[in-house]
Design a protein around this motif. Sequence first.
Motif, PDB file in Angstrom:
ATOM      1  N   MET A  48       0.823  -1.216   0.000  1.00 60.45           N
ATOM      2  CA  MET A  48       0.000   0.000   0.000  1.00 60.45           C
ATOM      3  C   MET A  48       0.858   1.268   0.000  1.00 60.45           C
ATOM      4  SD  MET A  48      -3.026  -1.108  -0.307  1.00 60.45           S
ATOM      5  CE  MET A  48      -4.025   0.329  -0.001  1.00 60.45           C
ATOM      6  N   GLY A  49       2.160   1.114  -0.238  1.00 63.22           N
ATOM      7  CA  GLY A  49       3.029   2.274  -0.391  1.00 63.22           C
ATOM      8  C   GLY A  49       3.504   2.906   0.899  1.00 63.22           C
ATOM      9  N   GLN A  84      -8.554   0.497  -5.210  1.00 62.96           N
ATOM     10  CA  GLN A  84      -8.481   1.281  -6.444  1.00 62.96           C
ATOM     11  C   GLN A  84      -8.714   2.763  -6.178  1.00 62.96           C
ATOM     12  OE1 GLN A  84      -7.439   0.237  -9.423  1.00 62.96           O
ATOM     13  NE2 GLN A  84      -7.140  -1.808  -8.579  1.00 62.96           N
ATOM     14  N   SER A  85      -9.642   3.057  -5.300  1.00 64.05           N
ATOM     15  CA  SER A  85      -9.926   4.445  -4.932  1.00 64.05           C
ATOM     16  C   SER A  85      -8.702   5.077  -4.253  1.00 64.05           C
ATOM     17  CB  SER A  85     -11.136   4.489  -3.999  1.00 64.05           C
ATOM     18  OG  SER A  85     -11.356   5.790  -3.530  1.00 64.05           O
ATOM     19  N   TYR A  86      -8.081   4.335  -3.351  1.00 65.05           N
ATOM     20  CA  TYR A  86      -6.882   4.816  -2.654  1.00 65.05           C
ATOM     21  C   TYR A  86      -5.778   5.142  -3.661  1.00 65.05           C
ATOM     22  CZ  TYR A  86      -2.543   4.453   0.044  1.00 65.05           C
ATOM     23  OH  TYR A  86      -1.304   4.677   0.596  1.00 65.05           O
ATOM     24  N   TRP A  87      -5.520   4.206  -4.606  1.00 71.36           N
ATOM     25  CA  TRP A  87      -4.448   4.436  -5.570  1.00 71.36           C
ATOM     26  C   TRP A  87      -4.777   5.564  -6.538  1.00 71.36           C
ATOM     27  CZ3 TRP A  87       0.010   3.499  -4.114  1.00 71.36           C
ATOM     28  CH2 TRP A  87       0.341   2.372  -3.381  1.00 71.36           C
ATOM     29  N   ALA A  88      -6.040   5.742  -6.865  1.00 69.98           N
ATOM     30  CA  ALA A  88      -6.424   6.868  -7.719  1.00 69.98           C
ATOM     31  C   ALA A  88      -6.108   8.193  -7.026  1.00 69.98           C
ATOM     32  CB  ALA A  88      -7.911   6.783  -8.066  1.00 69.98           C
ATOM     33  N   GLN A  89      -6.393   8.234  -5.736  1.00 73.20           N
ATOM     34  CA  GLN A  89      -6.108   9.445  -4.961  1.00 73.20           C
ATOM     35  C   GLN A  89      -4.596   9.676  -4.861  1.00 73.20           C
ATOM     36  OE1 GLN A  89      -7.321   9.259  -0.831  1.00 73.20           O
ATOM     37  NE2 GLN A  89      -7.790  11.440  -0.835  1.00 73.20           N
ATOM     38  N   MET A  90      -3.824   8.624  -4.649  1.00 70.77           N
ATOM     39  CA  MET A  90      -2.368   8.757  -4.548  1.00 70.77           C
ATOM     40  C   MET A  90      -1.765   9.217  -5.876  1.00 70.77           C
ATOM     41  SD  MET A  90      -1.487   8.169  -1.457  1.00 70.77           S
ATOM     42  CE  MET A  90      -3.050   8.794  -0.876  1.00 70.77           C
ATOM     43  N   LYS A  96       2.236   8.627  -4.382  1.00 71.99           N
ATOM     44  CA  LYS A  96       2.700   7.242  -4.443  1.00 71.99           C
ATOM     45  C   LYS A  96       2.233   6.602  -5.738  1.00 71.99           C
ATOM     46  CE  LYS A  96       2.035   6.791   0.519  1.00 71.99           C
ATOM     47  NZ  LYS A  96       1.264   6.131   1.568  1.00 71.99           N
ATOM     48  N   LYS A  97       2.928   5.505  -6.101  1.00 71.41           N
ATOM     49  CA  LYS A  97       2.543   4.734  -7.276  1.00 71.41           C
ATOM     50  C   LYS A  97       2.117   3.347  -6.818  1.00 71.41           C
ATOM     51  CE  LYS A  97       5.049   5.721 -11.185  1.00 71.41           C
ATOM     52  NZ  LYS A  97       6.251   5.615 -12.022  1.00 71.41           N
ATOM     53  N   ALA A  98       1.077   2.832  -7.448  1.00 74.43           N
ATOM     54  CA  ALA A  98       0.599   1.476  -7.144  1.00 74.43           C
ATOM     55  C   ALA A  98       1.657   0.460  -7.567  1.00 74.43           C
ATOM     56  CB  ALA A  98      -0.707   1.217  -7.889  1.00 74.43           C
ATOM     57  N   PRO A  99       1.650  -0.714  -6.940  1.00 67.68           N
ATOM     58  CA  PRO A  99       2.590  -1.758  -7.362  1.00 67.68           C
ATOM     59  C   PRO A  99       2.383  -2.127  -8.835  1.00 67.68           C
ATOM     60  CG  PRO A  99       1.542  -2.364  -5.285  1.00 67.68           C
ATOM     61  CD  PRO A  99       0.833  -1.139  -5.800  1.00 67.68           C
ATOM     62  N   LYS A 100       3.467  -2.480  -9.475  1.00 65.76           N
ATOM     63  CA  LYS A 100       3.409  -2.951 -10.863  1.00 65.76           C
ATOM     64  C   LYS A 100       2.546  -4.214 -10.898  1.00 65.76           C
ATOM     65  CE  LYS A 100       6.401  -4.872 -14.458  1.00 65.76           C
ATOM     66  NZ  LYS A 100       5.712  -4.242 -15.557  1.00 65.76           N
TER      67      LYS A 100
END
Length: 139
Positions: A48-49, A84-90, A96-100
């Motif tokens: 989660m970064g 997905q919502s969390y990573w969109a906000q990041m 931060k970047k989501a894991p590959k």
Amino acid sequence: MKVYTTLMLLFLFSFTPSIAAAESIIVVANTADKSIELNRQQVRNLFMGGIMPYDLKAIALPPENHTRVLFNTKIVGLTESRIQSYWAQMRFTGRKKAPKEVEDEMSVLAYLLSHEGAVGYLLAGTPIPDGLSVIFTVQ
């Protein structure tokens, strides 16, 4: 009839450990230090970064993958839509970047073998090649 019911219950319970093993998740890494072991919170932070004591890079499976659903449920503790919502906000804030993401479990193993410091998750019971180590297991 009572004997039949009892036998059926015994038969069903005899398969419970194998079903549980199929639902277990292992976190696998390609690290020079084979003694690294992480706890649940550290694994969650990694994917989660969050802050990590080691220089590790997470890789993930696609959202529709069953292993990813188990991982999110058992370790991250969030639904796919919340993640997905969390990573969109990041991404939007540039923090931060989501894991590959890789295609499937075989791609996870191939990626791990070719990238030192990479960490991924698989179903328990997946044969792990030499050079990789299990750093966390969750039932």
